[in-house]
Design a protein around this motif. Sequence first.
Motif, PDB file in Angstrom:
ATOM      1  N   ASN A 207       0.819  -1.218   0.000  1.00  0.00           N
ATOM      2  CA  ASN A 207       0.000   0.000   0.000  1.00  0.00           C
ATOM      3  C   ASN A 207       0.854   1.270   0.000  1.00  0.00           C
ATOM      4  O   ASN A 207       0.363   2.339  -0.317  1.00  0.00           O
ATOM      5  N   GLU A 208       2.165   1.121   0.299  1.00  0.00           N
ATOM      6  CA  GLU A 208       3.081   2.263   0.120  1.00  0.00           C
ATOM      7  C   GLU A 208       3.568   2.304  -1.323  1.00  0.00           C
ATOM      8  O   GLU A 208       3.682   3.358  -1.930  1.00  0.00           O
ATOM      9  N   THR A 209       3.867   1.117  -1.894  1.00  0.00           N
ATOM     10  CA  THR A 209       4.362   1.062  -3.278  1.00  0.00           C
ATOM     11  C   THR A 209       3.300   1.586  -4.236  1.00  0.00           C
ATOM     12  O   THR A 209       3.589   2.365  -5.148  1.00  0.00           O
ATOM     13  N   ILE A 210       2.058   1.168  -4.038  1.00  0.00           N
ATOM     14  CA  ILE A 210       0.990   1.598  -4.952  1.00  0.00           C
ATOM     15  C   ILE A 210       0.391   2.929  -4.470  1.00  0.00           C
ATOM     16  O   ILE A 210       0.125   3.826  -5.264  1.00  0.00           O
ATOM     17  N   SER A 211       0.195   3.023  -3.151  1.00  0.00           N
ATOM     18  CA  SER A 211      -0.250   4.272  -2.539  1.00  0.00           C
ATOM     19  C   SER A 211      -1.471   4.887  -3.230  1.00  0.00           C
ATOM     20  O   SER A 211      -1.448   6.059  -3.622  1.00  0.00           O
TER      21      SER A 211
END
Length: 327
Positions: A207-211
């Motif tokens: 969820n940080e990579t795609i955010s």
Amino acid sequence: MTKAPLRIAVSGAAGQICYSLLFRIAAGDLFGADRPVALHLLDLPQAQNAVRGVVMELEDCAFPLLSDVAVTDDPNAAFRDVDAALLVGSRPRSKGMERRDLLSANAEIFKTQGAALDANAKREAKVLVVGNPANTNAFILAESAPNFPRDNIASMIRLDHNRAQGQLAAKAGVGVGEIEKLVVWGNHSPTMFADWTFATANGRPLNETISDEAWYRETLIPKVAQRGSAIIEARDASSAASAANAAIDHLRDWMLGSDGRWVSMGLSSIGAYGIPEGLYCGVPATCTAGSIERIEDLKIDEFQRRMIDRTVAELVEERDAVRALLA
Ligand code: NAD
Ligand code: LMR
């Protein structure tokens, strides 16, 4: 020394999923290139001729690992002394139907086969229910096989897990193998919950990579949940090769081990996460050579709670709808 063949019952042998599945099992995709397999093929009396055609094709592949093929319309014969069973045989849905609409057509199949499993299979056999509605069919099977270990029955939610993995990898721009700790919770139905909360890509929180929380909630989750319907719309037939592939992934990881990777499996609930005991529900697990370790200590936030409760409520409704059949 050559290993003894593993005996595998497969129902619905004349159907479209099995037209992929059987050839992959015989080629060694399930148990590896050093393990012979013997197939017990089960289908209805009127499908026996079609199964014989499939057997001719299996013979024509000259698979070195295929030691024996038996064909029957009797579930007692099919399940005798098997090491594993893939229960595919049942009606698929067509356009406009939901999987739960199949309950009246398919529930009786799993009641009969549960009794046959109880009477004939080795207690350590691993049984995967693919036929829809898979979770509730697994529940019916387990209730109809009171002397067969409930934990050796699972329902398939791996196709949804694989679907989510593919979508997430594409969005994150990484290889599918780099996505870990993904969970698909609940029912193999539109209420299923593809959950990225714990997922990582190359060890970094996804969820940080795609955010993009809006994409996750409004695109990813519904897309995975509706993928089966999209395939039926496009093909005029339900998924087959990808379903066979997911069945192989599920059973291979279960019997040979998942190497520490999280997998989603429809397991009989032991009450974790507020899921009523005995419901077959998609949950996270890891596997080591035939045993399943449920992942039970995850901290669940408010959004996850709502999504899990919704799909569990549907499973409870389905369970209650088959009570009369099981009485
Ligand atoms: P299909 O119609 O092509 O084949 C079904 C086969 O099952 C037929 O040969 C039929 O004769 C046989 N059958 C019916 N009743 C039987 C019984 N009592 N005993 C043994 N065999 C029986 O269907 P398919 O496309 O192969 O799909 C099979 C099932 O798998 C469907 O219920 C479908 O919805 C389900 N499915 C589940 C998933 C999943 O992810 N869980 C994915 C894809 C399909
Ligand atoms: C799928 O998810 O593709 C299968 O369950 C078939 C279906 O009815 O959607």
